[in-house]
Design a protein around this motif. Structure first.
Motif, PDB file in Angstrom:
ATOM      1  N   ILE A  92       0.677  -1.232   0.055  1.00 57.70           N
ATOM      2  CA  ILE A  92      -0.033   0.066   0.060  1.00 57.70           C
ATOM      3  C   ILE A  92       0.880   1.224   0.063  1.00 57.70           C
ATOM      4  CG2 ILE A  92      -1.928   1.115   1.251  1.00 57.70           C
ATOM      5  CD1 ILE A  92      -2.715  -1.348  -0.023  1.00 57.70           C
ATOM      6  N   PRO A  93       0.633   2.268  -0.919  1.00 59.31           N
ATOM      7  CA  PRO A  93       1.502   3.446  -0.826  1.00 59.31           C
ATOM      8  C   PRO A  93       1.290   4.322   0.372  1.00 59.31           C
ATOM      9  CG  PRO A  93       0.022   3.196  -3.037  1.00 59.31           C
ATOM     10  CD  PRO A  93      -0.346   2.066  -2.068  1.00 59.31           C
ATOM     11  N   ASP A  94       2.477   4.612   0.902  1.00 54.70           N
ATOM     12  CA  ASP A  94       2.340   5.488   2.006  1.00 54.70           C
ATOM     13  C   ASP A  94       2.031   4.440   3.383  1.00 54.70           C
ATOM     14  OD1 ASP A  94       3.159   7.803   0.709  1.00 54.70           O
ATOM     15  OD2 ASP A  94       1.076   7.963   0.236  1.00 54.70           O
ATOM     16  N   HIS A 154      -2.518 -11.375   9.639  1.00 54.51           N
ATOM     17  CA  HIS A 154      -2.643 -10.255   8.726  1.00 54.51           C
ATOM     18  C   HIS A 154      -4.174  -9.814   8.450  1.00 54.51           C
ATOM     19  CE1 HIS A 154      -1.169  -6.927   5.967  1.00 54.51           C
ATOM     20  NE2 HIS A 154      -2.453  -6.984   5.350  1.00 54.51           N
ATOM     21  N   ASP A 155      -4.841  -8.906   8.894  1.00 53.82           N
ATOM     22  CA  ASP A 155      -6.294  -8.740   8.604  1.00 53.82           C
ATOM     23  C   ASP A 155      -6.334  -7.639   7.801  1.00 53.82           C
ATOM     24  OD1 ASP A 155      -9.116  -8.155   9.221  1.00 53.82           O
ATOM     25  OD2 ASP A 155      -8.777  -9.881  10.430  1.00 53.82           O
ATOM     26  N   HIS A 156      -7.154  -7.620   6.702  1.00 57.69           N
ATOM     27  CA  HIS A 156      -7.322  -6.312   5.838  1.00 57.69           C
ATOM     28  C   HIS A 156      -8.274  -5.266   6.410  1.00 57.69           C
ATOM     29  CE1 HIS A 156      -4.937  -8.528   3.143  1.00 57.69           C
ATOM     30  NE2 HIS A 156      -5.649  -9.426   2.914  1.00 57.69           N
ATOM     31  N   ARG A 157      -9.000  -5.759   7.411  1.00 56.30           N
ATOM     32  CA  ARG A 157     -10.103  -4.612   8.169  1.00 56.30           C
ATOM     33  C   ARG A 157      -9.170  -3.709   9.048  1.00 56.30           C
ATOM     34  NH1 ARG A 157     -13.654  -9.691   9.980  1.00 56.30           N
ATOM     35  NH2 ARG A 157     -11.489 -10.597  10.012  1.00 56.30           N
ATOM     36  N   ILE A 158      -7.736  -3.844   9.251  1.00 59.76           N
ATOM     37  CA  ILE A 158      -7.343  -2.850  10.208  1.00 59.76           C
ATOM     38  C   ILE A 158      -6.495  -1.909   9.448  1.00 59.76           C
ATOM     39  CG2 ILE A 158      -7.482  -4.407  12.040  1.00 59.76           C
ATOM     40  CD1 ILE A 158      -4.337  -4.566  11.864  1.00 59.76           C
ATOM     41  N   HIS A 159      -6.227  -1.953   8.350  1.00 56.32           N
ATOM     42  CA  HIS A 159      -5.468  -0.936   7.529  1.00 56.32           C
ATOM     43  C   HIS A 159      -6.086  -0.634   6.261  1.00 56.32           C
ATOM     44  CE1 HIS A 159      -4.263  -3.838   4.043  1.00 56.32           C
ATOM     45  NE2 HIS A 159      -4.099  -4.685   4.965  1.00 56.32           N
ATOM     46  N   TRP A 160      -5.294   0.595   5.753  1.00 56.52           N
ATOM     47  CA  TRP A 160      -6.036   1.157   4.530  1.00 56.52           C
ATOM     48  C   TRP A 160      -5.771   0.239   3.354  1.00 56.52           C
ATOM     49  CZ3 TRP A 160      -9.573   4.418   3.209  1.00 56.52           C
ATOM     50  CH2 TRP A 160      -9.463   5.063   1.928  1.00 56.52           C
ATOM     51  N   MET A 161      -6.643  -0.038   2.479  1.00 55.04           N
ATOM     52  CA  MET A 161      -6.705  -0.927   1.317  1.00 55.04           C
ATOM     53  C   MET A 161      -6.507  -0.435   0.089  1.00 55.04           C
ATOM     54  SD  MET A 161      -6.554  -3.809   2.169  1.00 55.04           S
ATOM     55  CE  MET A 161      -6.743  -4.815   0.528  1.00 55.04           C
ATOM     56  N   GLY A 162      -6.840   0.979  -0.156  1.00 59.50           N
ATOM     57  CA  GLY A 162      -6.991   1.717  -1.404  1.00 59.50           C
ATOM     58  C   GLY A 162      -5.640   2.111  -1.860  1.00 59.50           C
ATOM     59  N   GLN A 163      -5.370   1.975  -3.256  1.00 62.52           N
ATOM     60  CA  GLN A 163      -3.978   2.556  -3.940  1.00 62.52           C
ATOM     61  C   GLN A 163      -4.148   4.110  -3.768  1.00 62.52           C
ATOM     62  OE1 GLN A 163      -1.534   0.771  -5.039  1.00 62.52           O
ATOM     63  NE2 GLN A 163      -2.403  -0.973  -3.885  1.00 62.52           N
ATOM     64  N   ARG A 214      -3.546  -8.162  20.889  1.00 67.17           N
ATOM     65  CA  ARG A 214      -2.587  -7.191  20.379  1.00 67.17           C
ATOM     66  C   ARG A 214      -3.099  -6.952  18.968  1.00 67.17           C
ATOM     67  NH1 ARG A 214       3.334  -7.690  21.150  1.00 67.17           N
ATOM     68  NH2 ARG A 214       3.028  -9.685  20.231  1.00 67.17           N
ATOM     69  N   VAL A 215      -2.462  -5.176  18.512  1.00 65.42           N
ATOM     70  CA  VAL A 215      -2.538  -5.379  17.138  1.00 65.42           C
ATOM     71  C   VAL A 215      -1.255  -4.372  16.875  1.00 65.42           C
ATOM     72  CG1 VAL A 215      -3.837  -3.293  15.687  1.00 65.42           C
ATOM     73  CG2 VAL A 215      -5.123  -4.864  17.217  1.00 65.42           C
ATOM     74  N   ASP A 216      -0.733  -4.788  15.797  1.00 68.08           N
ATOM     75  CA  ASP A 216       0.788  -4.022  15.263  1.00 68.08           C
ATOM     76  C   ASP A 216       0.178  -2.444  14.782  1.00 68.08           C
ATOM     77  OD1 ASP A 216       3.194  -3.509  14.161  1.00 68.08           O
ATOM     78  OD2 ASP A 216       2.456  -4.119  12.476  1.00 68.08           O
ATOM     79  N   PRO A 217       0.808  -1.621  15.379  1.00 65.00           N
ATOM     80  CA  PRO A 217       0.660  -0.090  15.179  1.00 65.00           C
ATOM     81  C   PRO A 217       0.648   0.125  13.600  1.00 65.00           C
ATOM     82  CG  PRO A 217       2.185  -0.119  16.923  1.00 65.00           C
ATOM     83  CD  PRO A 217       1.845  -1.566  16.344  1.00 65.00           C
ATOM     84  N   GLY A 218       1.674  -0.580  12.823  1.00 65.95           N
ATOM     85  CA  GLY A 218       1.658  -0.604  11.405  1.00 65.95           C
ATOM     86  C   GLY A 218       0.598  -1.075  10.568  1.00 65.95           C
ATOM     87  N   GLY A 219      -0.382  -1.582  11.272  1.00 67.55           N
ATOM     88  CA  GLY A 219      -1.335  -2.615  10.730  1.00 67.55           C
ATOM     89  C   GLY A 219      -1.032  -3.837   9.939  1.00 67.55           C
ATOM     90  N   GLU A 220       0.112  -4.267  10.347  1.00 66.61           N
ATOM     91  CA  GLU A 220       0.541  -5.743   9.540  1.00 66.61           C
ATOM     92  C   GLU A 220      -0.075  -6.887  10.231  1.00 66.61           C
ATOM     93  OE1 GLU A 220       2.437  -6.444   7.335  1.00 66.61           O
ATOM     94  OE2 GLU A 220       2.516  -4.288   6.762  1.00 66.61           O
ATOM     95  N   TRP A 221      -0.760  -6.984  11.830  1.00 70.12           N
ATOM     96  CA  TRP A 221      -1.205  -8.186  12.163  1.00 70.12           C
ATOM     97  C   TRP A 221      -2.034  -7.834  13.514  1.00 70.12           C
ATOM     98  CZ3 TRP A 221       0.651  -8.028  17.085  1.00 70.12           C
ATOM     99  CH2 TRP A 221       1.817  -7.581  17.318  1.00 70.12           C
ATOM    100  N   ILE A 222      -2.904  -8.778  13.624  1.00 71.88           N
ATOM    101  CA  ILE A 222      -3.688  -8.950  14.938  1.00 71.88           C
ATOM    102  C   ILE A 222      -3.135 -10.055  15.551  1.00 71.88           C
ATOM    103  CG2 ILE A 222      -6.076  -9.285  16.075  1.00 71.88           C
ATOM    104  CD1 ILE A 222      -7.290  -7.463  13.699  1.00 71.88           C
ATOM    105  N   GLU A 223      -3.129 -10.147  16.930  1.00 72.31           N
ATOM    106  CA  GLU A 223      -2.627 -11.180  17.646  1.00 72.31           C
ATOM    107  C   GLU A 223      -3.700 -11.535  18.827  1.00 72.31           C
ATOM    108  OE1 GLU A 223       1.612 -12.414  18.963  1.00 72.31           O
ATOM    109  OE2 GLU A 223       0.518 -11.854  21.021  1.00 72.31           O
ATOM    110  N   GLN A 243      -9.180   2.054  15.733  1.00 68.19           N
ATOM    111  CA  GLN A 243      -9.082   3.415  14.889  1.00 68.19           C
ATOM    112  C   GLN A 243      -7.885   3.297  14.081  1.00 68.19           C
ATOM    113  OE1 GLN A 243     -11.518   5.759  14.482  1.00 68.19           O
ATOM    114  NE2 GLN A 243     -12.676   4.620  15.885  1.00 68.19           N
ATOM    115  N   LEU A 244      -8.150   3.753  12.797  1.00 66.45           N
ATOM    116  CA  LEU A 244      -6.951   3.836  11.893  1.00 66.45           C
ATOM    117  C   LEU A 244      -6.640   5.353  11.460  1.00 66.45           C
ATOM    118  CD1 LEU A 244      -4.871   2.353   9.721  1.00 66.45           C
ATOM    119  CD2 LEU A 244      -6.724   2.801   7.975  1.00 66.45           C
ATOM    120  N   ARG A 245      -5.355   5.902  11.507  1.00 69.01           N
ATOM    121  CA  ARG A 245      -5.048   7.408  11.434  1.00 69.01           C
ATOM    122  C   ARG A 245      -3.885   7.464  10.582  1.00 69.01           C
ATOM    123  NH1 ARG A 245      -1.985   9.036  15.740  1.00 69.01           N
ATOM    124  NH2 ARG A 245      -1.486   6.966  16.345  1.00 69.01           N
ATOM    125  N   TRP A 246      -4.006   8.643   9.990  1.00 68.28           N
ATOM    126  CA  TRP A 246      -2.697   9.109   8.959  1.00 68.28           C
ATOM    127  C   TRP A 246      -1.946  10.122  10.123  1.00 68.28           C
ATOM    128  CZ3 TRP A 246      -0.753   8.465   4.365  1.00 68.28           C
ATOM    129  CH2 TRP A 246       0.251   9.544   3.872  1.00 68.28           C
TER     130      TRP A 246
END
Length: 237
Positions: free
Chosen positions: A25-27, A129-138, A48-57, A173-176
């Motif tokens: 994903i860009p950026d 890795h769960d796609h619900r926790i990170h931005w999916m758009g290009q 636990r959740v990776d702050p970078g959105g890579e995984w849920i544990e 929450q997901l933040r920029w």
């Protein structure tokens, strides 16, 4: 559209399973996933959740069986204190293994299929890795696209699960974060041109004053200074 899943056992053991693939994903480094709550919190369950959105544990040391629901609310993972299992008929399993939707089982309701569980770990901890926790758009979210240099909330995310058959949710929450060197106020082109014109006039005035001072220093005392004219050479005839 969808990327990778990684499910591992806790402790020093090697990963129980790894599913590769996925476009970056860009950026991605400028997004942050925050865990807000586990509601209601099941006894003995830690998330636990990776702050970078890579995984849920999820670690389950409690008495109840935890089932993580997939993207279509179908059973995806089953976690007890001593085992981790993955549903081989889950659409989420397929989507996390491939970028292409044509790999999905066709003509069946994923929530109605009886799970086909396969053991992939034995320590009661699943990380995926769960796609619900990170931005999916290009493309960037609208607010980020308009002003990428400053932080923005992107949106909330939720993962559904059950413990002993009782539903609970993992939400956040997901933040920029804001990308340095981008965005900010831009100077209009007309203002740049106006400033350039003013600079030219100022430089011309400074040059004229300098020439006058040089002429004044060259005139003998009591003499009348000749008027300042352009340096034009007139040929003699």
């Amino acid at each position: 559209m969808l990327g990778a899943v990684l499910i591992v056992a806790a402790g020093p053991a090697a990963p129980a399973a790894a599913h590769g693939g996925g476009q970056p994903i860009p950026d991605a480094a400028y997004y942050r996933a925050d865990l807000d709550a586990v509601t209601p919190p099941p006894p003995g369950v830690r998330v636990r959740v990776d702050p970078g959105g890579e995984w849920i544990e999820i670690t389950n040391s409690g008495p109840a069986e935890v089932v993580v629901l997939g993207y279509s609310r179908e059973p995806y993972l089953r976690i007890t204190a001593t085992t981790v299992q993955e549903n081989q008929l889950s659409q989420t399993t397929y989507l996390n293994r491939s970028l292409f939707a044509d790999t999905l089982p066709a003509g069946q309701d994923p929530a109605a299929l009886a799970p086909a569980w396969q053991t992939i770990g034995s320590r009661g901890t699943a990380r995926w890795h769960d796609h619900r926790i990170h931005w999916m758009g290009q493309a960037r979210p609208p607010a980020v696209k308009a002003d990428p240099g400053h932080p923005h909330p992107v949106g909330g995310w939720t993962v559904h699960a059950t413990a002993g058959g009782q539903p609970f949710t993992i939400s956040g929450q997901l933040r920029w974060l804001g990308k340095p060197g981008e965005g900010g106020a831009q100077i209009p082109q007309w203002l740049l041109l106006a400033l350039e014109a003013v600079g030219i006039v100022v430089l011309a005035g400074v040059g004229l004053m300098t020439r006058r001072r040089r002429r004044d220093r060259q005139v003998p005392p009591g003499a009348v200074a000749a008027p300042v004219t352009d340096d034009v050479t007139t040929p003699s005839g």
